[in-house]
Design a protein around this motif. Sequence first.
Motif, PDB file in Angstrom:
ATOM      1  N   ILE A 160       0.839  -1.194   0.000  1.00  0.00           N
ATOM      2  CA  ILE A 160       0.000   0.000   0.000  1.00  0.00           C
ATOM      3  C   ILE A 160       0.879   1.251   0.000  1.00  0.00           C
ATOM      4  O   ILE A 160       2.109   1.167   0.069  1.00  0.00           O
ATOM      5  N   SER A 161       0.240   2.401  -0.083  1.00  0.00           N
ATOM      6  CA  SER A 161       0.962   3.666  -0.187  1.00  0.00           C
ATOM      7  C   SER A 161       1.728   3.996   1.087  1.00  0.00           C
ATOM      8  O   SER A 161       1.242   3.754   2.201  1.00  0.00           O
ATOM      9  N   PRO A 162       2.919   4.595   0.968  1.00  0.00           N
ATOM     10  CA  PRO A 162       3.664   5.041   2.149  1.00  0.00           C
ATOM     11  C   PRO A 162       2.958   6.181   2.895  1.00  0.00           C
ATOM     12  O   PRO A 162       3.401   6.579   3.964  1.00  0.00           O
ATOM     13  N   ALA A 163       1.841   6.683   2.345  1.00  0.00           N
ATOM     14  CA  ALA A 163       1.067   7.707   3.046  1.00  0.00           C
ATOM     15  C   ALA A 163       0.555   7.183   4.380  1.00  0.00           C
ATOM     16  O   ALA A 163       0.268   7.970   5.291  1.00  0.00           O
ATOM     17  N   VAL A 164       0.467   5.870   4.526  1.00  0.00           N
ATOM     18  CA  VAL A 164      -0.002   5.284   5.781  1.00  0.00           C
ATOM     19  C   VAL A 164       1.005   5.499   6.904  1.00  0.00           C
ATOM     20  O   VAL A 164       0.682   5.317   8.077  1.00  0.00           O
ATOM     21  N   ASN A 165       2.209   5.905   6.544  1.00  0.00           N
ATOM     22  CA  ASN A 165       3.252   6.089   7.549  1.00  0.00           C
ATOM     23  C   ASN A 165       3.023   7.289   8.462  1.00  0.00           C
ATOM     24  O   ASN A 165       3.738   7.434   9.455  1.00  0.00           O
ATOM     25  N   ARG A 166       2.055   8.132   8.142  1.00  0.00           N
ATOM     26  CA  ARG A 166       1.813   9.316   8.966  1.00  0.00           C
ATOM     27  C   ARG A 166       0.415   9.248   9.574  1.00  0.00           C
ATOM     28  O   ARG A 166      -0.580   9.040   8.876  1.00  0.00           O
ATOM     29  N   THR A 167       0.355   9.434  10.889  1.00  0.00           N
ATOM     30  CA  THR A 167      -0.925   9.321  11.584  1.00  0.00           C
ATOM     31  C   THR A 167      -1.912  10.408  11.185  1.00  0.00           C
ATOM     32  O   THR A 167      -3.120  10.257  11.402  1.00  0.00           O
ATOM     33  N   ALA A 168      -1.436  11.505  10.600  1.00  0.00           N
ATOM     34  CA  ALA A 168      -2.334  12.576  10.169  1.00  0.00           C
ATOM     35  C   ALA A 168      -3.190  12.144   8.982  1.00  0.00           C
ATOM     36  O   ALA A 168      -4.244  12.733   8.723  1.00  0.00           O
ATOM     37  N   ASN A 169      -2.747  11.140   8.251  1.00  0.00           N
ATOM     38  CA  ASN A 169      -3.490  10.648   7.098  1.00  0.00           C
ATOM     39  C   ASN A 169      -4.522   9.626   7.537  1.00  0.00           C
ATOM     40  O   ASN A 169      -4.243   8.747   8.358  1.00  0.00           O
ATOM     41  N   ASP A 170      -5.725   9.733   6.979  1.00  0.00           N
ATOM     42  CA  ASP A 170      -6.790   8.806   7.329  1.00  0.00           C
ATOM     43  C   ASP A 170      -7.773   8.739   6.179  1.00  0.00           C
ATOM     44  O   ASP A 170      -8.164   9.762   5.620  1.00  0.00           O
ATOM     45  N   GLY A 171      -8.174   7.536   5.814  1.00  0.00           N
ATOM     46  CA  GLY A 171      -9.118   7.380   4.716  1.00  0.00           C
ATOM     47  C   GLY A 171      -8.954   6.031   4.039  1.00  0.00           C
ATOM     48  O   GLY A 171      -7.927   5.364   4.198  1.00  0.00           O
ATOM     49  N   PRO A 172      -9.960   5.619   3.282  1.00  0.00           N
ATOM     50  CA  PRO A 172      -9.921   4.303   2.629  1.00  0.00           C
ATOM     51  C   PRO A 172      -8.802   4.167   1.606  1.00  0.00           C
ATOM     52  O   PRO A 172      -8.394   3.054   1.284  1.00  0.00           O
ATOM     53  N   GLU A 173      -8.304   5.304   1.093  1.00  0.00           N
ATOM     54  CA  GLU A 173      -7.230   5.220   0.093  1.00  0.00           C
ATOM     55  C   GLU A 173      -5.941   4.661   0.686  1.00  0.00           C
ATOM     56  O   GLU A 173      -5.065   4.189  -0.054  1.00  0.00           O
ATOM     57  N   LEU A 174      -5.816   4.678   1.997  1.00  0.00           N
ATOM     58  CA  LEU A 174      -4.598   4.173   2.629  1.00  0.00           C
ATOM     59  C   LEU A 174      -4.437   2.666   2.461  1.00  0.00           C
ATOM     60  O   LEU A 174      -3.324   2.151   2.525  1.00  0.00           O
ATOM     61  N   ILE A 175      -5.542   1.951   2.262  1.00  0.00           N
ATOM     62  CA  ILE A 175      -5.438   0.504   2.101  1.00  0.00           C
ATOM     63  C   ILE A 175      -5.674   0.067   0.659  1.00  0.00           C
ATOM     64  O   ILE A 175      -5.874  -1.111   0.384  1.00  0.00           O
ATOM     65  N   ALA A 176      -5.647   1.035  -0.271  1.00  0.00           N
ATOM     66  CA  ALA A 176      -5.770   0.701  -1.683  1.00  0.00           C
ATOM     67  C   ALA A 176      -4.449   0.109  -2.174  1.00  0.00           C
ATOM     68  O   ALA A 176      -3.375   0.599  -1.816  1.00  0.00           O
ATOM     69  N   PRO A 177      -4.484  -0.952  -2.969  1.00  0.00           N
ATOM     70  CA  PRO A 177      -3.249  -1.554  -3.464  1.00  0.00           C
ATOM     71  C   PRO A 177      -2.445  -0.575  -4.311  1.00  0.00           C
ATOM     72  O   PRO A 177      -3.008   0.253  -5.033  1.00  0.00           O
ATOM     73  N   VAL A 178      -1.136  -0.643  -4.206  1.00  0.00           N
ATOM     74  CA  VAL A 178      -0.250   0.170  -5.029  1.00  0.00           C
ATOM     75  C   VAL A 178      -0.020  -0.573  -6.342  1.00  0.00           C
ATOM     76  O   VAL A 178       0.390  -1.736  -6.340  1.00  0.00           O
ATOM     77  N   VAL A 179      -0.307   0.086  -7.459  1.00  0.00           N
ATOM     78  CA  VAL A 179      -0.070  -0.550  -8.750  1.00  0.00           C
ATOM     79  C   VAL A 179       1.421  -0.576  -9.022  1.00  0.00           C
ATOM     80  O   VAL A 179       2.189   0.243  -8.513  1.00  0.00           O
ATOM     81  N   ALA A 180       1.861  -1.500  -9.841  1.00  0.00           N
ATOM     82  CA  ALA A 180       3.286  -1.755 -10.028  1.00  0.00           C
ATOM     83  C   ALA A 180       4.065  -0.516 -10.437  1.00  0.00           C
ATOM     84  O   ALA A 180       5.149  -0.243  -9.932  1.00  0.00           O
ATOM     85  N   GLU A 181       3.519   0.292 -11.357  1.00  0.00           N
ATOM     86  CA  GLU A 181       4.267   1.446 -11.844  1.00  0.00           C
ATOM     87  C   GLU A 181       4.378   2.547 -10.804  1.00  0.00           C
ATOM     88  O   GLU A 181       5.207   3.443 -10.918  1.00  0.00           O
ATOM     89  N   GLU A 182       3.497   2.522  -9.748  1.00  0.00           N
ATOM     90  CA  GLU A 182       3.555   3.534  -8.717  1.00  0.00           C
ATOM     91  C   GLU A 182       4.546   3.188  -7.618  1.00  0.00           C
ATOM     92  O   GLU A 182       4.984   4.049  -6.877  1.00  0.00           O
ATOM     93  N   ALA A 183       4.864   1.919  -7.489  1.00  0.00           N
ATOM     94  CA  ALA A 183       5.779   1.508  -6.433  1.00  0.00           C
ATOM     95  C   ALA A 183       7.190   1.964  -6.764  1.00  0.00           C
ATOM     96  O   ALA A 183       7.707   1.669  -7.838  1.00  0.00           O
ATOM     97  N   PRO A 184       7.850   2.708  -5.878  1.00  0.00           N
ATOM     98  CA  PRO A 184       9.203   3.175  -6.142  1.00  0.00           C
ATOM     99  C   PRO A 184      10.199   2.031  -6.122  1.00  0.00           C
ATOM    100  O   PRO A 184       9.944   0.991  -5.515  1.00  0.00           O
ATOM    101  N   PRO A 185      11.317   2.184  -6.821  1.00  0.00           N
ATOM    102  CA  PRO A 185      12.324   1.124  -6.834  1.00  0.00           C
ATOM    103  C   PRO A 185      12.825   0.843  -5.428  1.00  0.00           C
ATOM    104  O   PRO A 185      12.871   1.726  -4.573  1.00  0.00           O
ATOM    105  N   VAL A 186      13.193  -0.410  -5.178  1.00  0.00           N
ATOM    106  CA  VAL A 186      13.736  -0.789  -3.888  1.00  0.00           C
ATOM    107  C   VAL A 186      15.021  -0.008  -3.643  1.00  0.00           C
ATOM    108  O   VAL A 186      15.867   0.122  -4.520  1.00  0.00           O
TER     109      VAL A 186
END
Length: 212
Positions: A160-186
């Motif tokens: 899922i998105s790294p936006a979940v790393n901050r407690t200020a963020n809240d919403g259903p988008e936090l548990i939406a799957p990250v598509v392959a092209e959006e995932a940053p390189p390791v």
Amino acid sequence: MAGGKRQFALVRWGLIPPWVKDARNFSLLINARGESVNDKPAFRNAMRRRRCLIPANGFYGWKEEGGRRRPFCVRPKSGEPVAFAGLWETWSGPNGEEMETTVIITTNANRELAHLHERMPVVVPAEAFDFWLDCSNLDATTAVALFVPAPEGMFEAYEISPAVNRTANDGPELIAPVVAEEAPPVGVEVRASEPTKRKKKPVKDERQSSLF
């Protein structure tokens, strides 16, 4: 359970033992290792008298990889909620205030989830609810028989998105799957956008609490 009946209660995640004098200076206990709950002073009495079930439809896990922590959502494949094994306590403050808090018990991860983290919550099957909650007739030593990894195939995990790393963020988008092209390189650290001309003071870590 109260009077042999199950009850719902709203409690705060992060157990505060009753012997704590100042909760403001105490690090909240969000997890308890199943192997040591009967030995640790913070959990020992609750394990004997105040066991509970914590309903959940999933949990977060962070995978250490390439120098960064990649967040994942772990949820039941069935789509149905599950119950984690928990303990609760009532903390009383110096001015008479009371606060009910809870902690989630963890065990070794099953084979499918071990690549994310070596630990996972203890999942209590529905047929064992009464067994776990019956503190009057079931001693704490026997209750640890439930502290086993969840069955293989019960959960699925996806990034899922790294936006979940901050407690200020809240919403259903936090548990939406990250598509392959959006995932940053390791190995590439994800940073929130910020002004480049203004220096910011160091802030405390506000990442979402991991179950581990």
